[in-house]
Design a protein around this motif. Structure first.
Motif, PDB file in Angstrom:
ATOM      1  N   ARG A 333       0.816  -1.224   0.000  1.00 48.87           N
ATOM      2  CA  ARG A 333       0.000   0.000   0.000  1.00 48.87           C
ATOM      3  C   ARG A 333       0.845   1.268   0.000  1.00 48.87           C
ATOM      4  N   TYR A 334       2.043   1.255   0.600  1.00 45.58           N
ATOM      5  CA  TYR A 334       2.719   2.526   0.871  1.00 45.58           C
ATOM      6  C   TYR A 334       4.139   2.668   0.328  1.00 45.58           C
ATOM      7  N   SER A 335       4.743   1.633  -0.225  1.00 46.42           N
ATOM      8  CA  SER A 335       6.130   1.775  -0.661  1.00 46.42           C
ATOM      9  C   SER A 335       6.283   2.628  -1.915  1.00 46.42           C
ATOM     10  N   ALA A 336       5.207   2.831  -2.688  1.00 49.22           N
ATOM     11  CA  ALA A 336       5.303   3.631  -3.911  1.00 49.22           C
ATOM     12  C   ALA A 336       5.328   5.133  -3.625  1.00 49.22           C
ATOM     13  N   TYR A 337       5.194   5.513  -2.366  1.00 49.70           N
ATOM     14  CA  TYR A 337       5.290   6.914  -1.958  1.00 49.70           C
ATOM     15  C   TYR A 337       6.700   7.208  -1.427  1.00 49.70           C
ATOM     16  N   PRO A 338       7.090   8.483  -1.332  1.00 57.36           N
ATOM     17  CA  PRO A 338       8.388   8.813  -0.721  1.00 57.36           C
ATOM     18  C   PRO A 338       8.313   8.636   0.799  1.00 57.36           C
ATOM     19  N   VAL A 339       8.796   7.522   1.306  1.00 55.21           N
ATOM     20  CA  VAL A 339       8.662   7.183   2.725  1.00 55.21           C
ATOM     21  C   VAL A 339      10.000   6.788   3.324  1.00 55.21           C
ATOM     22  N   LEU A 340      10.059   6.846   4.643  1.00 54.05           N
ATOM     23  CA  LEU A 340      11.114   6.254   5.456  1.00 54.05           C
ATOM     24  C   LEU A 340      10.430   5.306   6.434  1.00 54.05           C
ATOM     25  N   TRP A 341      11.000   4.116   6.635  1.00 50.78           N
ATOM     26  CA  TRP A 341      10.429   3.148   7.580  1.00 50.78           C
ATOM     27  C   TRP A 341      11.014   3.388   8.968  1.00 50.78           C
ATOM     28  N   ALA A 342      10.155   3.642   9.966  1.00 46.17           N
ATOM     29  CA  ALA A 342      10.626   3.888  11.339  1.00 46.17           C
ATOM     30  C   ALA A 342      10.196   2.788  12.308  1.00 46.17           C
ATOM     31  N   THR A 343       9.532   1.742  11.840  1.00 48.06           N
ATOM     32  CA  THR A 343       9.174   0.511  12.538  1.00 48.06           C
ATOM     33  C   THR A 343       8.166   0.726  13.662  1.00 48.06           C
ATOM     34  N   THR A 344       8.611   1.266  14.806  1.00 48.78           N
ATOM     35  CA  THR A 344       7.678   1.470  15.921  1.00 48.78           C
ATOM     36  C   THR A 344       8.231   2.489  16.899  1.00 48.78           C
ATOM     37  N   GLN A 345       7.361   3.003  17.741  1.00 46.02           N
ATOM     38  CA  GLN A 345       7.735   4.030  18.714  1.00 46.02           C
ATOM     39  C   GLN A 345       8.642   3.448  19.792  1.00 46.02           C
ATOM     40  N   GLU A 346       9.850   3.995  19.868  1.00 44.72           N
ATOM     41  CA  GLU A 346      10.793   3.661  20.943  1.00 44.72           C
ATOM     42  C   GLU A 346      10.978   2.151  21.100  1.00 44.72           C
ATOM     43  N   GLY A 347      10.960   1.430  19.982  1.00 40.02           N
ATOM     44  CA  GLY A 347      11.089  -0.024  20.026  1.00 40.02           C
ATOM     45  C   GLY A 347      12.515  -0.525  20.099  1.00 40.02           C
ATOM     46  N   ASP A 348      13.489   0.327  19.837  1.00 36.78           N
ATOM     47  CA  ASP A 348      14.896  -0.052  19.898  1.00 36.78           C
ATOM     48  C   ASP A 348      15.452   0.372  21.258  1.00 36.78           C
TER      49      ASP A 348
END
Length: 628
Positions: A333-348
């Motif tokens: 659904r979303y990779s064809a847009y200009p995006v950055l993947w941030a996974t989840t909030q404070e998950g690291d």
């Protein structure tokens, strides 16, 4: 004796009758109900008792499709813009996201370059592929469905003519944002440096796209507001912000309620993509599309609040295979847009060990890997980090993953006490393996955990200490929900008192939000991506106090940010290792964006002692070598 003989004859007669009945049953012309196949239709089969004397023949399978279906479709597209092609399935599948896959392979006719995009189910029998093309020229495409008997989805072909983008948005003129190993900044696809200035929206879907967000109609008319969300995006794009940082969170009612893709009894991890969750995706599509339309890069986390997945995974509400398929769907659904993947909030590395989660069994690791696996564009990938008191570079579990390409740090300088920043922390990020880009992704939110000065200074401290990106956040836009539930009493920091009960319009037009654009203007007149921070010890800067950050491009350019309360020259130190030549010196007021007149100085003995600031506020200064 006669009695025994009679019983024996009676038994034989009954046996003959049973055999005759059995033979008669096997001559029936009725056809048994076919067995349900793996590609299960929407209607559930009703279980029936197994016949004791009726054999069930194997149903005749649907023929495999081995030739292209229908006439090829042609699409005209501009480079990097997103387009869709729809398909109509023969079958309405049950749980299609988990049971059926469809890929569309685009091939450049001249170079042979391929782009394999997963298609997505969009309700009933509708499937779509959303794509953008990175190279000019002619492309062909062909579909492949895991149910290779489905005439509506399998082996469809077409062509796409990709021409140059005709608009004026940088993201489409230069191409999607990427990272390159050994390069500390983001860049566009063509290699042009990308300046990361972000605006934070942790409850993005709660912002009203078809309403004015609770303000009065009088205020809406004054600012020309018809959509809360669109007005914010329009203004940030106009100001020169380049990134929207978002999460898909909802009204806070506990872990489950805080996940927008769900309800009070469960989230997407429990339901999968049912019709209700699908409606959420279709609504979210409008947000993603508009962000892209404004030319903004969308750095976002996937699915839900971090603890919702952790808890669901621990009780086996979802397993690794289903989570992988949900990630495939998100990419579709979303990779064809200009995006950055941030996974989840404070998950690291493990969302503060929520519910006993540990770094090694954190299910968000699966999400990061799966998103990258299905993403044909190789968008930069990270995981929003815990605060630096818990996770940095050397304790990052996500940073060790092959697909990890940048750090979304969470830190704030201890400027509340006008003391030095944590130099060791900044040096650790600068020295990260592979020299990955670092963004101060979350600091102290404007008019929530700090005032205008705090929010403004965090941007300067990031860029002049080797973190080429800053995520600004303002009350209540950073979180419509948390701002509603959180503390509203006025408070103060080291410089000023400030209110916490802003409405979103007051937040949008705040001073610091505008002042950060002055910072961008200051830095982008130079080759900011070549800056090397001086930290607390350098060949190029000699400190005599605190409340500074300085970076240089060798001895050709010196940039300083001084935010102490004093104008005393002894607090500012000296630029050193300069050429004995002429330099242009000029100051900018970080609060107003106004400049002093340029001054030409002749350097002797390689040192320039920095004079007092024009006033006691925060100022930026440059010293630029005048080349002959």
């Amino acid at each position: 004796m006669k009695k025994k003989l009679f019983c024996l004859l009676l038994a034989c007669a009954m046996l003959l009758v049973c055999v005759a009945c059995s033979e008669q049953g096997n001559t029936s012309d009725e056809t048994p109900t076919p067995t349900i196949t793996d590609a299960t239709p929407t209607e559930d089969a009703t279980p029936t008792a197994e016949p004791t004397a009726v054999s069930t023949p194997t149903p005749t399978p649907k023929p495999q499709i081995t030739e292209p279906v229908g006439d090829p479709v042609h699409v005209d597209a501009q480079q990097w813009l997103a387009y869709e092609i729809s398909f109509e399935s023969d079958t309405e599948y049950k749980n299609p996201v988990y049971t059926v896959t469809m890929d569309v392979t685009f091939t450049h006719t001249e170079t042979g370059e391929t782009l394999v995009l997963p298609a997505f189910w969009d309700g009933a029998k509708t499937w779509k592929v959303r794509f953008s093309l990175p190279k000019l020229g002619d492309w062909t495409y062909v579909t492949a469905c895991s149910d290779d008997t489905n005439v509506g989805l399998h082996y469809h072909t077409g062509t796409v003519s990709c021409t140059a983008y005709t608009g004026d948005l940088d993201i489409y003129k230069h191409g999607f944002v990427k990272t390159v190993t050994g390069t500390r900044y983001f860049m566009y696809d063509d290699g042009t440096p990308f300046f990361y200035l972000g605006d934070t929206h942790w409850t993005l879907p709660v912002e009203e796209i078809d309403g004015i967000g609770g303000i009065s109609q009088e205020v809406a008319d004054q600012y020309g507001i018809t959509s809360q969300f669109k007005h914010i995006m329009d203004y940030r794009a106009e100001q020169g912000y380049t990134v929207i940082q978002s999460q898909q969170l909802g009204w806070y009612t506990g872990a489950t309620g805080n996940s927008w893709m769900g309800d009070s009894t469960g989230s997407i991890f429990v339901y999968g993509v049912n019709n209700d969750i699908l409606k959420k995706f279709q609504e979210l599509d409008r947000y993603f599309a508009y962000i892209a339309e404004k030319g903004l890069v969308h750095s976002h986390t996937q699915f839900a609040y971090p603890e919702e997945l952790i808890e669901s995974f621990q009780v086996n509400a979802i397993d690794k295979e289903k989570l992988d398929m949900l990630c495939r769907y998100w990419v579709a659904r979303y990779s064809a847009y200009p995006v950055l993947w941030a996974t989840t909030q404070e998950g690291d590395d493990d969302y503060y060990a929520w519910q006993g989660c540990t770094p090694l069994d954190n299910p968000w690791l699966i999400v990061m890997n799966s998103i990258a696996k299905y993403d044909p564009y190789d968008h930069p990938s990270t995981c929003h980090q815990e605060n630096v008191g818990n996770t940095r570079v050397n304790t990052s579990i996500f940073g060790q993953m092959t697909v990890h390409s940048w750090y979304a740090a969470q830190w704030s300088a201890n400027i509340k006490n006008r003391s030095e920043v944590d130099w060791n922390m900044l040096i650790e990020y600068w020295a990260n393996p592979d020299s990955k880009p670092v963004v101060n992704y979350e600091g102290r939110y404007d008019h929530f955990w700090g005032g205008t000065f705090v929010a403004r200074s965090q941007g300067w401290l990031a860029f002049l200490n080797g973190q080429f990106g800053y995520g600004y956040g303002i009350q209540p836009i950073w979180s419509i929900v948390w701002a509603d539930y959180g503390e509203h009493t006025p408070t103060s920091d080291e410089v000023e008192e400030y209110e916490r009960d802003f409405d979103w319009v007051e937040g949008l037009y705040s001073e610091a939000g505008q002042q950060l654009t002055y910072m961008k203007d200051f830095l982008t007149q130079f080759e900011w991506w070549k800056l090397v921070p001086c930290f607390n010890a350098s060949d190029y800067y000699l400190s005599s106090g605190t409340n500074y950050s300085v970076a240089t491009i060798e001895n050709k350019l010196y940039l300083g940010y001084f935010y102490g309360a004093s104008v005393n020259t002894d607090d500012l130190g000296s630029f050193t290792e300069m050429e004995n030549a002429q330099y242009e010196i000029r100051w900018m007021n970080c609060r107003t964006g106004e400049w002093t007149d340029a001054e030409i100085v002749t350097i002797e003995k390689g040192i320039y002692k920095i004079p007092g600031k024009p006033d006691s506020g925060d100022w930026a200064v440059y010293a630029k070598l005048i080349e002959e």
